[in-house]
Design a protein around this motif. Structure first.
Motif, short mmCIF file in Angstrom:
data_model
loop_
_atom_site.label_atom_id
_atom_site.label_comp_id
_atom_site.label_asym_id
_atom_site.label_seq_id
_atom_site.Cartn_x
_atom_site.Cartn_y
_atom_site.Cartn_z
N ASP A 66 0.84 -1.22 -0.24
CA ASP A 66 -0.16 0.16 -0.14
C ASP A 66 0.81 1.26 0.22
N ASP A 67 0.67 2.37 -1.01
CA ASP A 67 1.55 3.39 -1.16
C ASP A 67 1.58 4.02 0.12
N ALA A 68 0.47 4.24 0.66
CA ALA A 68 0.35 5.20 1.80
C ALA A 68 1.12 4.64 3.29
N ASP A 69 1.06 3.24 3.33
CA ASP A 69 1.75 2.54 4.39
C ASP A 69 3.15 2.60 3.78
N ILE A 115 8.63 4.01 5.57
CA ILE A 115 10.01 4.55 5.18
C ILE A 115 10.32 5.84 5.64
N ALA A 116 9.28 6.76 5.71
CA ALA A 116 9.48 8.03 6.20
C ALA A 116 10.16 7.97 7.69
N ALA A 117 9.42 7.27 8.40
CA ALA A 117 9.89 6.86 9.70
C ALA A 117 11.33 6.31 9.86
N ALA A 118 11.47 5.37 8.88
CA ALA A 118 12.99 4.72 8.90
C ALA A 118 13.97 6.10 8.60
#
Length: 414
Positions: free
Chosen positions: A291-294, A299-302
């Motif tokens: 899912d693109d949003a997930d 990845i932003a959190a990473a």
């Protein structure tokens, strides 16, 4: 130093123009006369270097030395710290002097952690670029070369602060190299490219700046007198980093967990053809199911964790913080610690709490304080009284929140 626009001082350009014309793609040479700020003597000077190596108790790896293209052994410029400082690798100023007199280059590493003006510059630049920054200084005696032609796996800004140095710049032999692609793995290609006509051959004078994207070959020699420059290394977050995080998300796919066949030579390319195709197909299918949003959120959190590990927020004074926390009043103004990465949201470990996530810990705050905490993490200064009034808190509640955030190093007095 302009806290809001360090790139303007280093390049004489807007951040937008630098991003489109030079970032990660093309070298930039700027002369002191074309830049604001009047040079970089306020960042570092020969007197400051003398203070660092003779009075600040530096140890390896905060300094190293090189001569004729080779790194010198630490024993040649360090010794025991003596009584009350029982360490074996403290810089010895007299031994360092002998190394300099013999033509060695002095490298002061990690100045973004040890020298206040450089700490401020590095922090402001990292916030403006959005990528981690490190700073070293190189001091080379007259007519000497510290290192052979090489490339770095990070972008660099070279700031000449004293003396003169001749630079030779050549095109990359590896475009945009990653950290696991050092120049030593391509010595022959580097040597061959360095023997060609350079793209840039120039002498840097005090106040001049040179920007090199990662991969560009360079070497430098001092001219006529001691030469010193600061190298600001920018360690970019790359698409390869994003790709590795995507692979983490799909690595548990059952088709990617299948065993390779037995009874065959797995080192034979012909044997692997079928399984490599199956692996590629499984990767495509697994990525397409995400899912693109997930994916973006994960990845932003990473990336955020990666940046938190590679950067440090602005320094704070523990004693000053303690004193401020002990005397919180309604008129006090506080602000989020510059450069601190934090997020607020989601339930805490206990019912009725909300979690404030910091680089290396989390704080559980009472749910009634969530809106006030959200106001703090916007980064805008706020008085204790306004914090309470804007979010329906009793004065004592606002003071308790600010006191805790001061003690946790989340906010600082503005």
């Amino acid at each position: 130093m302009n806290e809001t626009d360090p790139l303007g001082r280093l390049t004489g350009m807007t951040a937008e123009d630098f991003a489109t014309q030079h970032w990660a793609t093309a070298p930039l040479l700027r002369r002191a006369a074309d830049l604001p700020g009047g040079g970089f003597a306020d960042m570092l000077s020969p007197d400051a270097v003398d203070e660092l190596v003779s009075q600040r108790g530096l140890r390896t790896p905060f300094l190293r030395m090189a001569r004729d293209g080779s790194v010198r052994p630490p024993s040649s410029y360090t010794r025991s710290g003596g009584a009350g400082a029982e360490i074996a690798d403290q810089v010895a100023d007299d031994k360092l002097l002998a190394e300099l007199a013999a033509g060695s280059t002095l490298v002061l590493q990690g100045l973004h952690r040890t020298w206040p003006p450089v700490v401020d510059l590095a922090g402001a630049l990292a916030r403006q670029l959005g990528h981690p920054v490190q700073v070293n200084a190189y001091l080379t005696p007259a007519q000497n070369t510290g290192f052979d032609p090489h490339y770095d796996v990070h972008d660099v800004f070279v700031l000449q602060f004293t003396g003169r140095k001749r630079w030779r710049i050549h095109a990359p032999v590896v475009d945009a190299p990653l950290r696991d692609q050092p120049w030593q793995d391509h010595r022959a290609a580097v040597a061959a490219r360095a023997a060609e006509e350079p793209l840039i051959e120039t002498v840097l004078e005090p106040g001049d700046v040179l920007y090199l994207p990662r991969g560009y070959l360079h070497s430098a020699s001092a001219l006529g007198e001691l030469s010193g420059h600061l190298t600001i290394g920018v360690q970019p977050v790359t698409r390869a980093f994003l790709a590795s995080r995507v692979l983490d998300l799909v690595s548990d796919d059952v088709e990617l967990r299948r065993s390779l066949p037995m009874g065959v030579d797995l080192g034979d390319p012909d044997v692997l053809v079928g399984d490599l195709k199956a692996t590629r197909d499984a990767l495509h299918a697994a990525v397409d199911r995400l899912d693109d949003a997930d994916v973006v959120a994960t990845i932003a959190a990473a990336v955020g964790r990666h940046l938190s590990a590679g950067t440090r927020p602005a320094p704070l004074g523990p004693l000053a913080q303690l004193a401020a926390a002990e005397r919180v009043s309604a008129d006090d103004v506080v602000v989020l610690r510059p450069g601190l990465r934090c997020t607020l949201g989601g339930p805490g470990d206990r019912d009725g709490t909300v979690r404030l996530r910091l680089p290396d810990k989390s704080l559980n705050l009472p749910e009634r304080l969530a809106d006030a905490a959200a106001r703090v993490v916007t980064g805008d200064p706020v008085t204790v009284a306004d914090l309470g009034r804007e979010h329906g808190l009793e004065a004592d509640d606002a003071a308790v929140l600010v006191r805790r955030l001061l003690l946790e190093g989340v906010v600082v007095p503005a």
